[in-house]
Scaffold this active site. Structure first.
Site, PDB file in Angstrom:
ATOM      1  N   TYR A  32       0.864  -1.191   0.000  1.00 19.28           N
ATOM      2  CA  TYR A  32       0.000   0.000   0.000  1.00 19.28           C
ATOM      3  C   TYR A  32       0.902   1.243   0.000  1.00 19.28           C
ATOM      4  O   TYR A  32       1.795   1.351   0.841  1.00 19.28           O
ATOM      5  CB  TYR A  32      -0.933  -0.010   1.216  1.00 19.28           C
ATOM      6  CG  TYR A  32      -1.680   1.292   1.355  1.00 19.28           C
ATOM      7  CD1 TYR A  32      -2.546   1.718   0.360  1.00 19.28           C
ATOM      8  CD2 TYR A  32      -1.478   2.110   2.460  1.00 19.28           C
ATOM      9  CE1 TYR A  32      -3.208   2.933   0.463  1.00 19.28           C
ATOM     10  CE2 TYR A  32      -2.146   3.328   2.570  1.00 19.28           C
ATOM     11  CZ  TYR A  32      -3.000   3.737   1.570  1.00 19.28           C
ATOM     12  OH  TYR A  32      -3.643   4.937   1.669  1.00 19.28           O
ATOM     13  N   LYS A  74     -12.122   0.297   5.585  1.00 20.64           N
ATOM     14  CA  LYS A  74     -12.570  -0.398   4.367  1.00 20.64           C
ATOM     15  C   LYS A  74     -13.698  -1.382   4.693  1.00 20.64           C
ATOM     16  O   LYS A  74     -14.755  -0.969   5.111  1.00 20.64           O
ATOM     17  CB  LYS A  74     -11.375  -1.083   3.699  1.00 20.64           C
ATOM     18  CG  LYS A  74     -10.110  -0.222   3.652  1.00 20.64           C
ATOM     19  CD  LYS A  74     -10.276   1.080   2.906  1.00 20.64           C
ATOM     20  CE  LYS A  74      -8.954   1.839   2.879  1.00 20.64           C
ATOM     21  NZ  LYS A  74      -9.070   3.210   2.456  1.00 20.64           N
TER      22      LYS A  74
HETATM   23  C1  PLP Z   1      -4.236  -2.190   1.944  1.00 19.43           C
HETATM   24  C2  PLP Z   1      -4.330  -0.920   2.739  1.00 19.43           C
HETATM   25  N1  PLP Z   1      -3.686  -0.825   3.907  1.00 19.43           N
HETATM   26  C3  PLP Z   1      -3.740   0.289   4.658  1.00 19.43           C
HETATM   27  C4  PLP Z   1      -4.437   1.409   4.244  1.00 19.43           C
HETATM   28  C5  PLP Z   1      -4.426   2.655   5.080  1.00 19.43           C
HETATM   29  O1  PLP Z   1      -5.607   2.808   5.758  1.00 19.43           O
HETATM   30  P1  PLP Z   1      -6.227   4.223   6.215  1.00 19.43           P
HETATM   31  O2  PLP Z   1      -6.603   4.971   4.985  1.00 19.43           O
HETATM   32  O3  PLP Z   1      -7.361   3.835   7.096  1.00 19.43           O
HETATM   33  O4  PLP Z   1      -5.146   4.937   6.976  1.00 19.43           O
HETATM   34  C6  PLP Z   1      -5.147   1.343   3.046  1.00 19.43           C
HETATM   35  C7  PLP Z   1      -5.907   2.512   2.574  1.00 19.43           C
HETATM   36  O5  PLP Z   1      -6.368   2.569   1.459  1.00 19.43           O
HETATM   37  C8  PLP Z   1      -5.086   0.159   2.271  1.00 19.43           C
HETATM   38  O6  PLP Z   1      -5.722   0.054   1.096  1.00 19.43           O
END
Ligand code: PLP
Length: 372
Positions: free
Chosen positions: A99, A196
Site C-alpha cells: 500500500y 474499508k
Molecule cells: C491495503 C491498505 N492498507 C492500509 C491502508 C491505510 O488505511 P487508512 O486509509 O485507514 O489509513 C489502506 C488505505 O487505502 C489500504 O488500502
C-alpha cells in the site's frame, strides 16, 4: 464455531446495567476514580482505553484468532505505531506492491526513526530469503495487495521470517478475516484499515493491529498509541463493531460481483490484463485458493493503450462512482496512479475497482458501456 457466528457474537455481550442488546456507545473521555485517586473500574482516560473501543478490540481479536487487538484512528496510524515499536537499527522488508502509504512512510520517516528497509517481490521466496539480514525484525506482507492483487504464500513467509528471528506482519485489509486469517498461517500481527470492509459503509476511518500473542510488542504498540495519540473515537469504534456483524454476508456478495466483473473484463477486447486472484489465469491462483475460500471484492485492470485511454473509460461510468478507497456497499472505480499521486509506481493505464453490493449485471452493463 464458524466465522459467521463469531462475527455476530464477539464483543456482543448484552449490556449489564440496562440489558441493551445493541452495544452502548460510551463517549466519555474520563472515568471516575476511587477515594485514593486510582482508576477502580478498569478505565482512566480515553487515550488509555474506552469501553466501546475495548469491545471492538475483543471482537477483532476473536475473529482473527489472536490473543489481543489494538484499534487506531486509521490504518496508517496502526501501521506507523507498529513500526515505531522497533528498535533503532531494525531492518524491515516491504513487499514491492505495498500500500503506497506505507512505502511513503518508509521513504520519508524510516531514516529519522533509525530503521532501514528493502523492497522485495515476495512471491519469489528465494528473493525474500536473500533479503533477510541479522537485523531484520519485520517481514511486512500484504495479500491480496493494493493495487495489483498480488498473492503471497503467508505460511512460507512466516517460516522464513521466524527462522531469521523476525516477525511476519500481514496487511489483510483487502481480504478481511472473513476470507483470510493470517494468524492461522503463521503471521504474528495482522493489520487492517478498518476504514474499508470492516467498517463497510464508507463512513468511518479506523485501523487495527491484531496480535497472535499478548506479548511485549503488544504492550509497546499500546504505549506508542498512548504517547502519540492515534486513538480512535468511540463512535467510530462502534461503527466498525457494527460493520463486523455483516462482514461475511457483504464479502460473499462482493466476491461474487468481483468475480463476475473480472470474468467480463478478461474477455473484453479493450482490456489488456485483469488482476483478480479468483481468475484461474492469476499467477498465484493456487496459493489464493489455499488461503482464501473466496477472493474478495477488489480487482484492477489495464485498459489497452495509455493513460488517456484509461481516463476515457473512467469518464464514462454512470453507476460506478469515481472515488478512491474501497470496501463500501457501493461500487467505486479509480485511476490508481492519479489517486496515489507523485511517486506512484502504478501503471498509467490501470483502473482499480471496489465491487459493491449492487446487482452484478448492472455493474457489468455500466462497464460495458464505458468500454464501448
Ligand atoms: C491495503 C491498505 N492498507 C492500509 C491502508 C491505510 O488505511 P487508512 O486509509 O485507514 O489509513 C489502506 C488505505 O487505502 C489500504 O488500502
Amino acid at each position: 464455531m464458524h466465522f459467521e457466528t463469531k462475527a455476530i457474537h464477539s464483543g456482543a455481550e448484552v449490556d449489564e446495567t440496562t440489558g441493551a442488546v445493541a452495544p452502548p456507545i460510551h463517549l466519555s473521555t474520563t472515568f471516575e476514580r476511587n477515594e485514593q485517586g486510582e482508576p477502580s473500574r478498569g478505565f482512566s482516560y480515553i487515550r488509555d482505553g474506552n469501553p466501546t473501543t475495548l469491545r471492538l478490540e475483543e471482537a477483532l481479536a476473536a475473529i482473527e484468532g489472536g490473543e489481543a487487538a489494538l484499534v487506531f484512528a486509521s490504518g496508517m496510524a496502526a501501521g506507523a505505531a507498529l513500526l515505531q515499536t522497533l528498535p533503532r537499527g531494525a531492518h524491515v522488508i516491504l513487499p514491492d506492491d505495498c500500500y503506497y502509504g506505507y512505502r511513503n512512510l518508509a521513504e520519508e520517516f524510516f531514516e529519522r526513526w533509525g530503521l532501514t528497509f528493502d523492497i522485495v517481490a515476495m512471491e519469489d521466496l528465494d528473493a525474500v530469503r536473500r533479503a533477510m539480514r541479522a537485523e531484520t525484525n519485520v517481514l511486512w506482507s500484504e495479500s491480496p495487495s493494493n493495487p495489483l492483487l498480488k498473492i503471497v504464500d503467508l505460511a512460507a513467509l512466516a517460516e522464513i521470517a521466524h527462522s531469521g528471528g523476525a516477525l511476519l506482519v500481514t496487511d489483510g485489509t483487502f481480504a478481511t478475516p472473513a476470507l483470510q486469517r493470517p494468524i492461522e498461517h503463521g503471521a504474528d500481527v495482522v493489520l487492517h484499515s478498518t476504514t474499508k470492509y470492516l467498517g463497510g459503509h464508507g463512513d468511518v476511518q479506523g485501523g487495527a493491529l491484531i496480535f497472535r500473542r499478548r506479548d511485549a510488542m503488544f504492550d509497546q504498540a499500546m504505549h506508542v498509541r498512548k504517547v502519540t495519540g492515534g486513538v480512535t473515537s468511540p463512535f467510530n469504534a462502534w461503527l466498525v463493531l457494527r460493520g463486523i456483524r455483516t462482514l461475511s454476508a457483504r464479502l460473499r456478495v462482493q466476491s461474487e460481483n468481483a468475480m463476475a466483473i473480472a470474468r467480463f473484463l478478461a474477455a473484453h477486447a479493450r482490456v489488456e490484463t485483469v488482476f483478480y486472484p479468483g481468475l484461474e489465469s492469476h499467477p498465484r491462483h493456487d496459493v489464493a485458493r489455499r488461503q482464501m475460500p473466496a477472493f474478495g471484492g477488489m480487482l484492477s485492470f489495464l485498459v489497452r493503450g495509455n493513460r488517456a485511454d484509461a481516463l476515457a473509460v473512467l469518464a464514462k461510468v454512470r453507476l460506478f462512482t469515481r472515488a478512491t478507497s474501497l470496501g463500501g456497499i457501493e461500487s467505486l472505480i479509480e485511476h490508481r496512479a492519479t489517486s496515489e499521486g507523485p511517486g506512484s509506481t502504478t501503471a498509467e493505464n490501470l483502473l482499480r475497482v471496489s465491487a459493491g453490493l449492487e446487482h452484478a449485471e448492472d455493474l457489468i452493463e455500466d462497464l460495458a458501456q464505458a468500454l464501448a
